[in-house]
Write a protein that holds these residues in place. Structure first.
Motif, PDB file in Angstrom:
ATOM      1  N   PHE A 176       0.799  -1.221   0.000  1.00 39.14           N
ATOM      2  CA  PHE A 176       0.000   0.000   0.000  1.00 39.14           C
ATOM      3  C   PHE A 176       0.836   1.277   0.000  1.00 39.14           C
ATOM      4  CE2 PHE A 176      -2.401  -3.370   2.114  1.00 39.14           C
ATOM      5  CZ  PHE A 176      -3.537  -3.417   1.295  1.00 39.14           C
ATOM      6  N   VAL A 177       2.007   1.253   0.629  1.00 37.95           N
ATOM      7  CA  VAL A 177       2.857   2.447   0.641  1.00 37.95           C
ATOM      8  C   VAL A 177       3.400   2.675  -0.764  1.00 37.95           C
ATOM      9  CG1 VAL A 177       4.943   3.509   1.569  1.00 37.95           C
ATOM     10  CG2 VAL A 177       3.473   2.139   3.060  1.00 37.95           C
ATOM     11  N   GLY A 178       3.021   3.783  -1.353  1.00 33.05           N
ATOM     12  CA  GLY A 178       3.432   4.058  -2.727  1.00 33.05           C
ATOM     13  C   GLY A 178       2.851   3.068  -3.713  1.00 33.05           C
ATOM     14  N   ASN A 179       1.709   2.450  -3.341  1.00 37.11           N
ATOM     15  CA  ASN A 179       1.074   1.434  -4.192  1.00 37.11           C
ATOM     16  C   ASN A 179       2.031   0.300  -4.552  1.00 37.11           C
ATOM     17  OD1 ASN A 179      -1.581   2.520  -4.434  1.00 37.11           O
ATOM     18  ND2 ASN A 179      -0.778   4.084  -5.826  1.00 37.11           N
ATOM     19  N   GLY A 180       2.901  -0.049  -3.617  1.00 39.01           N
ATOM     20  CA  GLY A 180       3.823  -1.162  -3.836  1.00 39.01           C
ATOM     21  C   GLY A 180       5.199  -0.746  -4.310  1.00 39.01           C
ATOM     22  N   LYS A 181       5.380   0.515  -4.674  1.00 37.78           N
ATOM     23  CA  LYS A 181       6.676   0.962  -5.188  1.00 37.78           C
ATOM     24  C   LYS A 181       7.753   0.980  -4.106  1.00 37.78           C
ATOM     25  CE  LYS A 181       4.958   3.871  -8.953  1.00 37.78           C
ATOM     26  NZ  LYS A 181       4.896   5.251  -9.503  1.00 37.78           N
ATOM     27  N   ALA A 183       8.336  -1.308  -1.903  1.00 36.46           N
ATOM     28  CA  ALA A 183       8.591  -2.666  -1.400  1.00 36.46           C
ATOM     29  C   ALA A 183      10.045  -2.880  -0.964  1.00 36.46           C
ATOM     30  CB  ALA A 183       8.189  -3.695  -2.453  1.00 36.46           C
ATOM     31  N   PRO A 184      11.047  -2.404  -1.726  1.00 34.42           N
ATOM     32  CA  PRO A 184      12.440  -2.612  -1.286  1.00 34.42           C
ATOM     33  C   PRO A 184      12.729  -2.008   0.083  1.00 34.42           C
ATOM     34  CG  PRO A 184      12.394  -1.989  -3.597  1.00 34.42           C
ATOM     35  CD  PRO A 184      11.004  -1.798  -3.076  1.00 34.42           C
ATOM     36  N   LEU A 185      12.028  -0.921   0.437  1.00 36.79           N
ATOM     37  CA  LEU A 185      12.251  -0.289   1.735  1.00 36.79           C
ATOM     38  C   LEU A 185      11.755  -1.172   2.883  1.00 36.79           C
ATOM     39  CD1 LEU A 185      11.232   3.401   0.921  1.00 36.79           C
ATOM     40  CD2 LEU A 185      13.509   2.363   0.901  1.00 36.79           C
ATOM     41  N   PHE A 186      10.853  -2.096   2.577  1.00 35.04           N
ATOM     42  CA  PHE A 186      10.389  -3.058   3.575  1.00 35.04           C
ATOM     43  C   PHE A 186      11.305  -4.283   3.608  1.00 35.04           C
ATOM     44  CE2 PHE A 186       6.682  -0.494   2.942  1.00 35.04           C
ATOM     45  CZ  PHE A 186       5.938  -0.579   4.098  1.00 35.04           C
ATOM     46  N   LEU A 187      11.742  -4.715   2.433  1.00 37.91           N
ATOM     47  CA  LEU A 187      12.479  -5.976   2.351  1.00 37.91           C
ATOM     48  C   LEU A 187      13.937  -5.848   2.793  1.00 37.91           C
ATOM     49  CD1 LEU A 187      11.064  -7.410  -0.995  1.00 37.91           C
ATOM     50  CD2 LEU A 187      10.327  -7.846   1.355  1.00 37.91           C
ATOM     51  N   LEU A 188      14.563  -4.706   2.555  1.00 36.97           N
ATOM     52  CA  LEU A 188      15.969  -4.543   2.957  1.00 36.97           C
ATOM     53  C   LEU A 188      16.147  -4.642   4.474  1.00 36.97           C
ATOM     54  CD1 LEU A 188      17.200  -1.797   0.459  1.00 36.97           C
ATOM     55  CD2 LEU A 188      17.947  -4.185   0.582  1.00 36.97           C
ATOM     56  N   PRO A 189      15.379  -3.902   5.270  1.00 39.17           N
ATOM     57  CA  PRO A 189      15.538  -4.061   6.726  1.00 39.17           C
ATOM     58  C   PRO A 189      15.086  -5.424   7.225  1.00 39.17           C
ATOM     59  CG  PRO A 189      13.750  -2.541   6.220  1.00 39.17           C
ATOM     60  CD  PRO A 189      14.473  -2.799   4.945  1.00 39.17           C
ATOM     61  N   ALA A 209      14.726 -19.042   4.232  1.00 35.40           N
ATOM     62  CA  ALA A 209      13.296 -19.301   4.032  1.00 35.40           C
ATOM     63  C   ALA A 209      12.549 -18.019   3.683  1.00 35.40           C
ATOM     64  CB  ALA A 209      12.703 -19.948   5.283  1.00 35.40           C
ATOM     65  N   PHE A 210      12.777 -16.969   4.463  1.00 34.40           N
ATOM     66  CA  PHE A 210      12.018 -15.742   4.234  1.00 34.40           C
ATOM     67  C   PHE A 210      12.491 -14.994   3.001  1.00 34.40           C
ATOM     68  CE2 PHE A 210      10.368 -16.588   8.385  1.00 34.40           C
ATOM     69  CZ  PHE A 210       9.131 -15.968   8.406  1.00 34.40           C
ATOM     70  N   THR A 211      13.806 -14.946   2.775  1.00 37.04           N
ATOM     71  CA  THR A 211      14.274 -14.244   1.572  1.00 37.04           C
ATOM     72  C   THR A 211      13.887 -14.987   0.299  1.00 37.04           C
ATOM     73  OG1 THR A 211      16.463 -15.298   1.778  1.00 37.04           O
ATOM     74  CG2 THR A 211      16.186 -13.100   2.745  1.00 37.04           C
ATOM     75  N   SER A 212      13.585 -16.287   0.406  1.00 33.47           N
ATOM     76  CA  SER A 212      13.125 -17.010  -0.793  1.00 33.47           C
ATOM     77  C   SER A 212      11.761 -16.501  -1.246  1.00 33.47           C
ATOM     78  CB  SER A 212      13.047 -18.517  -0.508  1.00 33.47           C
ATOM     79  OG  SER A 212      11.961 -18.829   0.346  1.00 33.47           O
ATOM     80  N   SER A 213      11.038 -15.821  -0.361  1.00 34.99           N
ATOM     81  CA  SER A 213       9.733 -15.264  -0.740  1.00 34.99           C
ATOM     82  C   SER A 213       9.845 -13.837  -1.271  1.00 34.99           C
ATOM     83  CB  SER A 213       8.782 -15.274   0.470  1.00 34.99           C
ATOM     84  OG  SER A 213       9.193 -14.336   1.455  1.00 34.99           O
ATOM     85  N   TYR A 214      11.022 -13.219  -1.166  1.00 36.55           N
ATOM     86  CA  TYR A 214      11.170 -11.818  -1.560  1.00 36.55           C
ATOM     87  C   TYR A 214      10.973 -11.576  -3.058  1.00 36.55           C
ATOM     88  CZ  TYR A 214      12.817 -10.654   3.163  1.00 36.55           C
ATOM     89  OH  TYR A 214      12.923 -10.456   4.508  1.00 36.55           O
ATOM     90  N   PRO A 215      11.466 -12.458  -3.944  1.00 36.77           N
ATOM     91  CA  PRO A 215      11.184 -12.213  -5.366  1.00 36.77           C
ATOM     92  C   PRO A 215       9.686 -12.145  -5.664  1.00 36.77           C
ATOM     93  CG  PRO A 215      12.944 -13.809  -5.142  1.00 36.77           C
ATOM     94  CD  PRO A 215      12.393 -13.593  -3.764  1.00 36.77           C
ATOM     95  N   ALA A 216       8.901 -13.036  -5.017  1.00 40.78           N
ATOM     96  CA  ALA A 216       7.451 -12.999  -5.217  1.00 40.78           C
ATOM     97  C   ALA A 216       6.858 -11.713  -4.651  1.00 40.78           C
ATOM     98  CB  ALA A 216       6.801 -14.215  -4.549  1.00 40.78           C
ATOM     99  N   LEU A 217       7.357 -11.268  -3.499  1.00 38.35           N
ATOM    100  CA  LEU A 217       6.868 -10.019  -2.914  1.00 38.35           C
ATOM    101  C   LEU A 217       7.177  -8.826  -3.812  1.00 38.35           C
ATOM    102  CD1 LEU A 217       7.859 -10.706   0.795  1.00 38.35           C
ATOM    103  CD2 LEU A 217       5.555 -10.095   0.037  1.00 38.35           C
ATOM    104  N   LEU A 218       8.379  -8.790  -4.363  1.00 39.90           N
ATOM    105  CA  LEU A 218       8.742  -7.699  -5.273  1.00 39.90           C
ATOM    106  C   LEU A 218       7.882  -7.720  -6.529  1.00 39.90           C
ATOM    107  CD1 LEU A 218      12.638  -7.773  -4.973  1.00 39.90           C
ATOM    108  CD2 LEU A 218      11.130  -5.907  -4.259  1.00 39.90           C
ATOM    109  N   TYR A 219       7.637  -8.934  -7.049  1.00 33.17           N
ATOM    110  CA  TYR A 219       6.837  -9.071  -8.277  1.00 33.17           C
ATOM    111  C   TYR A 219       5.410  -8.587  -8.046  1.00 33.17           C
ATOM    112  CZ  TYR A 219       4.160 -11.308 -11.988  1.00 33.17           C
ATOM    113  OH  TYR A 219       3.292 -11.549 -13.028  1.00 33.17           O
ATOM    114  N   ALA A 221       4.217  -6.693  -5.626  1.00 38.92           N
ATOM    115  CA  ALA A 221       4.175  -5.259  -5.311  1.00 38.92           C
ATOM    116  C   ALA A 221       4.309  -4.432  -6.589  1.00 38.92           C
ATOM    117  CB  ALA A 221       5.291  -4.901  -4.335  1.00 38.92           C
ATOM    118  N   GLN A 222       5.168  -4.892  -7.507  1.00 40.33           N
ATOM    119  CA  GLN A 222       5.332  -4.202  -8.785  1.00 40.33           C
ATOM    120  C   GLN A 222       4.053  -4.273  -9.617  1.00 40.33           C
ATOM    121  OE1 GLN A 222       8.303  -5.896 -11.346  1.00 40.33           O
ATOM    122  NE2 GLN A 222       8.499  -4.056 -12.585  1.00 40.33           N
ATOM    123  N   LYS A 223       3.387  -5.446  -9.560  1.00 38.06           N
ATOM    124  CA  LYS A 223       2.122  -5.593 -10.284  1.00 38.06           C
ATOM    125  C   LYS A 223       1.087  -4.611  -9.749  1.00 38.06           C
ATOM    126  CE  LYS A 223       0.750  -8.794 -12.557  1.00 38.06           C
ATOM    127  NZ  LYS A 223       0.490  -9.003 -14.009  1.00 38.06           N
TER     128      LYS A 223
END
Length: 233
Positions: A176-181, A183-189, A209-219, A221-223
Motif C-alpha cells: 500500500f505504501v506508494g502502491n507497492g513501489k 517494497a524494497p524499503l520493507f524488504l531490505l531491513p 526461508a524468508f528471503t526465498s519469498s522476496y522475489p514474489a513479494l517484489l513481483y 508489489a510491482q504488479k
C-alpha cells in the motif's frame, strides 16, 4: 505420530511406514541433496528443474513426520514456497497459474510477518522490551556475546524490540505504501533483521526461508504499482 492418524487414512499410514527408519532417512536426505544440486545447476526451463523442485516439496512433507515436533516457521514457510513454485512450474506457460502462485507466496510471507508481530504485541515482555535479553540468555536461541551487549545497552535493546514488533506488524503495508513501489524499503531491513538473527540467535534457516519469498513479494508489489498507474492514467 501414528496415533494421531485417522483410522480411514490407511494409505497415509502405509506411506509413512514405507519411508520411516534410519536407513530410509539417509536415502531421503541423499535424494534431497541431489534435488537441491540439480535445482541450482539445471537450466531455467529444464524439466529436470521441475522434477527436482517437486522432489524437494514431497520430501519436505515426508520429513515432517519425523521432525514435526522441532520444526519451526522457517521450514513451514519454505514448504509453502516450494509447493507454490512447483505448482507454477507444473502449470507450464499459464500466466494466471504463475501469478496466483506468486501471490500465494507473497501473502503467506506477509501473513507470517504480521502474525509474528501481533503475537509479540500481545506479550507483556515484548511491550516492556524485556523479551530480547531474555531470549538471548537461553541455550537454544541465545548468544553470550549478544546477551552481554544488550545487558550493557538496555535502551538500545528496548528500541530493537520495539522496532522488530513494529516492523512485523506494519509489514502488510508493503502493498500500500506508494502502491507497492516502496517494497524494497520493507524488504531490505527485513532481510538485514534475519541476517543479524543468523549470527545472534543461530536462526540461519529463517534467512533463507524468508528471503526465498522476496522475489514474489517484489513481483506482486510491482504488479500492484503497475495497476495503480494504469488506473491513474
Amino acid at each position: 505420530m501414528r496415533q494421531k492418524l485417522p483410522a480411514e487414512a490407511a494409505w497415509l499410514t502405509c506411506t509413512l511406514d514405507a519411508t520411516s527408519g534410519a536407513k530410509r532417512d539417509e536415502y531421503l536426505e541423499a535424494a534431497r541433496l541431489a534435488a537441491a544440486v540439480t535445482l541450482l545447476v539445471a537450466g531455467r526451463d529444464s524439466r529436470a528443474r521441475t522434477v527436482a523442485l517437486a522432489g524437494l516439496t514431497v520430501t519436505s512433507a515426508l520429513r515432517h513426520r519425523r521432525y514435526g515436533f522441532q520444526s519451526d516457521g522457517s521450514e513451514q514457510l519454505l514448504f509453502q514456497v516450494q509447493l507454490a513454485s512447483t505448482t507454477a512450474r507444473l502449470g507450464g506457460k499459464n500466466k494466471r497459474i504463475t501469478d496466483a502462485c506468486l501471490w500465494y507466496i507473497s501473502l503467506q510471507s506477509t501473513l507470517a510477518y504480521a502474525v509474528a508481530g501481533y503475537s509479540k504485541l500481545a506479550g507483556a515482555h515484548w511491550r516492556s522490551g524485556e523479551a530480547l535479553p531474555g531470549i538471548l540468555r537461553t541455550e537454544t536461541y541465545g548468544s553470550g556475546t549478544a546477551f552481554r551487549w544488550v545487558s550493557r545497552h538496555p535502551r538500545t535493546a528496548r528500541l530493537a524490540s520495539y522496532a522488530t514488533t513494529a516492523g512485523e506488524c506494519l509489514f502488510p503495508l508493503i502493498f500500500f505504501v506508494g502502491n507497492g513501489k516502496s517494497a524494497p524499503l520493507f524488504l531490505l531491513p527485513a532481510g538485514a533483521f534475519h541476517l543479524i538473527n543468523s549470527g545472534a540467535m543461530g536462526l540461519g534457516r529463517f534467512f533463507w526461508a524468508f528471503t526465498s519469498s522476496y522475489p514474489a513479494l517484489l513481483y506482486t508489489a510491482q504488479k500492484r504499482a503497475s495497476k495503480a498507474e494504469i488506473h491513474g492514467h
